[in-house]
Enzyme design. Structure first.
Site, PDB file in Angstrom:
ATOM      1  N   GLU A   1      -5.228  -3.523  10.380  1.00  0.00           N
ATOM      2  CA  GLU A   1      -5.786  -2.198  10.631  1.00  0.00           C
ATOM      3  C   GLU A   1      -6.219  -2.046  12.093  1.00  0.00           C
ATOM      4  OE1 GLU A   1      -6.456   0.579   8.390  1.00  0.00           O
ATOM      5  OE2 GLU A   1      -4.829  -0.490   7.397  1.00  0.00           O
TER       6      GLU A   1
ATOM      7  N   LYS B   1       0.829  -1.204   0.000  1.00  0.00           N
ATOM      8  CA  LYS B   1       0.000   0.000   0.000  1.00  0.00           C
ATOM      9  C   LYS B   1       0.870   1.263   0.000  1.00  0.00           C
ATOM     10  CE  LYS B   1      -2.359  -1.110   3.693  1.00  0.00           C
ATOM     11  NZ  LYS B   1      -3.385  -1.084   4.752  1.00  0.00           N
TER      12      LYS B   1
END
Length: 375
Positions: free
Chosen positions: A245, A142
């Site tokens: 996350e 990412k």
């Protein structure tokens, strides 16, 4: 120098690391990036001495340029990405050139996104100089920057050609900064590798001592061992790897609203405590499990939460939470936010879709934030 292959999806990414191994790192990078016509080193100005050393060594065998940036949260923007690209084009870099990102996670994201956009993609490599980058962010595909509405809202997936880290770079940071940056390792123990808790706490206690090199190696292995199995199966972190996350929903909003005054690692640590409070309020965690969160996070030596969180604009925090970039993985009403929650150590709460996400009312998150700010 050591070498470890980190498999993300179907392909390995070589990770070169060691202590005092700049010559070996440069040789490894030169081999990985062979046939390039030029290189651009994008570096955090705070690590200029390290960057100039690497630049000088690489310039002995290839054409090199350097672009220094101020790695501050307010500068993590599309404008910063464009500035890097403009700099590269002005110096006539081509599709056969490569980018090197040297610094923390913010520098890596700006450089990685720039590398993926210029000429529709050139090769790039990470040279992490912070603990959160070396043990966590460079392992992800990412690449993202912030928009005015929130954190990491604009980005892409891009695979680095290699990662190279002299762990000695990490020891130049103040101990407080080094330890706070290791919140991601605490997260990994809570969500994926509880068997590493004793090793984690011993390693944290050894930082700043003669045993620090061994401690940093252990922490690196904790980071890679937790992430690699999930990234191998879910390289874009859209399914089971969303568990990484944990702590980031509230953490990203805290980091963003503080404009980087509260660094990423510290913000994620507060975010994990917020997530634990949310889980308790929803009946997933009991008092003992919330206390365990507080005990393990306490080893990071965070400052007083009243002074750090109490002064934040809670109305702005709510606005940023409402724009969280995980929206869309699970159904959320406008007054809900998707969060990774635990019902036990390494036991995420799963949505019907199988994602490790729960749609949580914003009021519940804000109440949890207030609870943590008052600890």
């Amino acid at each position: 120098m050591f070498e470890r292959s980190v498999v993300v999806g179907d392909e390995p990414i070589p990770y070169y690391y060691g202590f005092g191994c700049a010559d070996d790192l440069v040789n490894a990078l030169a081999a990985e990036l062979k046939n390039a016509d030029a290189g651009l080193l994008i570096a955090d100005r705070a690590v200029a001495p390290f960057a100039e050393d690497i630049l000088g060594r690489l310039a002995e065998s290839m054409t090199m340029h350097v672009y220094f940036l101020d790695a501050e949260e307010r500068n993590k923007t599309l404008g910063a990405v464009q500035s890097v690209i403009d700099f590269a084009v002005d110096r006539r870099l081509t599709r056969d050139s490569f980018f090197l990102a040297m610094g923390g996670g913010l520098t890596g994201n700006i450089a990685g996104l720039a590398a993926s956009l210029i000429y529709r993609g050139v090769r790039f490599a990470h040279l992490p100089t912070t603990s959160v980058a070396a043990f966590d962010s460079v392992l992800s595909l990412k690449q993202a920057v912030n928009l005015p509405r929130g954190k990491n809202l604009c980005g892409c997936y891009a695979r680095p050609t290699a990662i190279a880290c002299d762990l000695g770079w990490l020891t130049t940071a103040p101990r407080s900064g080094l330890v706070n940056g290791l919140a991601e390792m605490v997260k990994n123990v809570l969500i994926a590798t509880p068997e590493h808790e004793t090793l984690l706490l011993r390693s944290l206690s050894q930082l700043g001592e003669e045993a620090a090199p061994d401690a940093l190696l252990s922490l690196m292995h904790i980071g890679i061992d937790a992430k690699e199995p999930l990234l191998r199966a879910d390289p874009k972190e859209r399914r089971e790897a969303l568990i990484f996350e944990y702590g980031h929903t509230a953490g990203h909003s805290i980091e963003f609203v503080s404009q980087g005054v509260i660094c990423h690692g510290e913000a994620v640590a507060w975010g994990m405590l917020v997530a634990a409070e949310v889980s308790r309020s929803l009946g997933y965690l009991d008092e003992a499990e919330v206390a365990h969160h507080r005990e393990i996070v306490a080893h990071l030596g965070l400052p007083d939460p009243r002074s750090r969180l109490g002064g934040l604009d809670f109305a702005r925090l709510r606005q940023v939470l409402a724009a969280d970039n995980k929206r869309g993985y699970v159904q959320c009403a406008p007054d809900e936010v998707p969060m990774v929650l635990l019902k036990g150590v390494a036991e995420p709460v799963l949505a019907v879709s199988g994602h490790p996400l729960v749609a949580v009312p914003l009021d519940t998150v804000m109440t949890a934030l207030s609870t943590v700010a008052a600890l």
